[in-house]
Motif scaffolding. Structure first.
Motif, mmCIF file in Angstrom:
data_model
loop_
_atom_site.group_PDB
_atom_site.id
_atom_site.type_symbol
_atom_site.label_atom_id
_atom_site.label_comp_id
_atom_site.label_asym_id
_atom_site.label_seq_id
_atom_site.Cartn_x
_atom_site.Cartn_y
_atom_site.Cartn_z
ATOM 1 N N ILE A 24 -55.140 -34.281 119.306
ATOM 2 C CA ILE A 24 -55.641 -33.593 118.114
ATOM 3 C C ILE A 24 -55.594 -34.519 116.906
ATOM 4 C CG2 ILE A 24 -55.315 -31.610 116.598
ATOM 5 C CD1 ILE A 24 -54.067 -30.132 118.964
ATOM 6 N N GLU A 25 -54.519 -35.310 116.780
ATOM 7 C CA GLU A 25 -54.411 -36.256 115.672
ATOM 8 C C GLU A 25 -55.522 -37.301 115.740
ATOM 9 O OE1 GLU A 25 -50.542 -37.955 115.767
ATOM 10 O OE2 GLU A 25 -49.496 -36.095 115.242
ATOM 11 N N LEU A 70 -58.911 -36.218 114.533
ATOM 12 C CA LEU A 70 -59.120 -36.207 113.086
ATOM 13 C C LEU A 70 -59.648 -37.544 112.590
ATOM 14 C CD1 LEU A 70 -56.296 -34.226 111.254
ATOM 15 C CD2 LEU A 70 -58.648 -33.589 111.691
ATOM 16 N N SER A 126 -59.088 -28.436 115.040
ATOM 17 C CA SER A 126 -57.627 -28.409 115.195
ATOM 18 C C SER A 126 -57.145 -27.027 115.606
ATOM 19 C CB SER A 126 -56.959 -28.841 113.888
ATOM 20 O OG SER A 126 -57.319 -30.165 113.553
ATOM 21 N N LEU A 136 -48.676 -27.458 115.530
ATOM 22 C CA LEU A 136 -48.942 -28.576 114.632
ATOM 23 C C LEU A 136 -48.118 -28.405 113.359
ATOM 24 C CD1 LEU A 136 -52.809 -28.695 115.113
ATOM 25 C CD2 LEU A 136 -51.127 -30.241 116.117
ATOM 26 N N TRP A 152 -51.467 -30.210 108.862
ATOM 27 C CA TRP A 152 -52.481 -29.383 108.202
ATOM 28 C C TRP A 152 -52.795 -29.901 106.803
ATOM 29 C CZ3 TRP A 152 -55.403 -26.823 111.172
ATOM 30 C CH2 TRP A 152 -54.907 -26.257 112.349
ATOM 31 N N ALA A 158 -55.178 -32.687 107.460
ATOM 32 C CA ALA A 158 -56.500 -32.184 107.844
ATOM 33 C C ALA A 158 -57.273 -31.687 106.620
ATOM 34 C CB ALA A 158 -56.353 -31.056 108.862
#
Length: 308
Positions: A93-94, A97, A259, A270, A275, A278
């Protein structure tokens, strides 16, 4: 097809793409990165051929077809392997981004191609987006470049591939808008990338042994192939026939959508700093867009005000 309908179709691509990271990473846990990426694009190519078939390539501008094919294939390899090679669900997920820096980079590319006028706030927007990535890497600790580099060095290939992919996709979007002349050879692009992946597999690994695929993995594979195929088909329609400015603006919220969906699919939590990062990626992209589109935005706001 009306411009508004094409824009709506393009927006559906953003929602479909938001699920790719979680689905692909979940499949790669079972099948490994090579087979996951290979099957995803092979099935996506079949779906696109059934829906759209291969267009008459003689009608497509030759230079556009050549450069767009290369950009698309290399981008897809970068993005898919960046996710598939991630070591954990959270890292996937990181890394995703980093890929979502592409909206800001698209604005920068539009300026380089003289489609938009330069504005100093574009630099500020890019800096804010990048600071979001840095914040995610430092977590709740105080800022330290050593911490950032240490986190990236855990899996440098994935981070490099994600950033390279973001840059290439921004360039692809601008070239498609500027030089495609309305043609959409998306099925051909997927055929090429499938061929490249099969060739890579045969050269480096020989004929692959197909592992046992349970029902759950099979359903996930069908889902990720479908959203990949239809997502890119929808996006090409949107950027060719729709309002690319609106689509790029809506795409700025992709990091948050992706995400959230990935967190649900991968069943991972997370951190608050993630967040915050993000949101910074999203805000930075929005600043880039607003700074280059302010005259049009101001005019529309005045029209809305006078209408009321």
């Amino acid at each position: 097809m009306s411009k508004n309908l094409a824009t709506l179709i393009g927006f559906s691509a953003i929602l479909q793409w938001s699920s790719i990271v979680g689905l692909l990473k979940k499949i790669s846990f079972t099948l490994g990165p090579d087979l996951s990426v290979l099957f995803m694009y092979s099935f996506s190519a079949v779906i696109l051929l059934l829906l759209f078939r291969i267009p008459n390539l003689k009608q497509v501008p030759r230079n556009y077809l050549f450069f767009a094919t290369i950009l698309f294939v290399v981008y897809e390899l970068c993005f898919s392997y960046a996710i598939a090679l991630a070591q954990t669900a959270q890292q996937a997920i990181e890394i995703s981004l980093v890929n979502y820096l592409w909206p800001s980079l698209t604005i920068a590319a539009l300026i380089l191609f003289k489609e938009l006028k330069f504005n100093f706030f574009v630099i500020i927007g890019l800096a804010i987006s990048l600071s979001g990535i840095v914040l995610i890497q430092t977590g709740n600790e105080s800022f330290n470049w050593a911490t950032v580099f240490a986190n990236v060095q855990i899996n440098p290939i994935s981070y490099i591939l994600a950033f390279l992919g973001a840059s290439l996709w921004a360039l692809y979007c601008v070239i498609t808008r500027k030089y495609s002349q309305g043609h959409n050879p998306i099925a051909f692009f997927f055929l090429v990338i499938s061929f490249v992946l099969w060739l890579k597999m045969l050269v480096f690994h020989g004929i692959p042994e197909i592992p046992h695929i349970d029902l759950n993995t099979g359903i996930l594979m069908l889902m990720v192939s479908t959203v990949t195929a239809l997502g890119y088909a929808a996006w090409n329609i949107g950027i060719i026939k729709g309002n690319i400015t609106i689509l790029v603006t809506l795409s700025y919220f992709s990091p948050i959508f992706s995400s959230l969906i990935s967190m649900f699919i991968l069943q991972t939590n997370l951190s608050l700093s993630f967040w915050h990062g993000a949101i910074l990626v999203t805000v930075g992209s929005l600043i880039c867009w607003i700074s280059t589109s302010w005259p049009q935005i101001k005019t529309k706001l005045q029209l809305l005000k006078s209408a009321h």
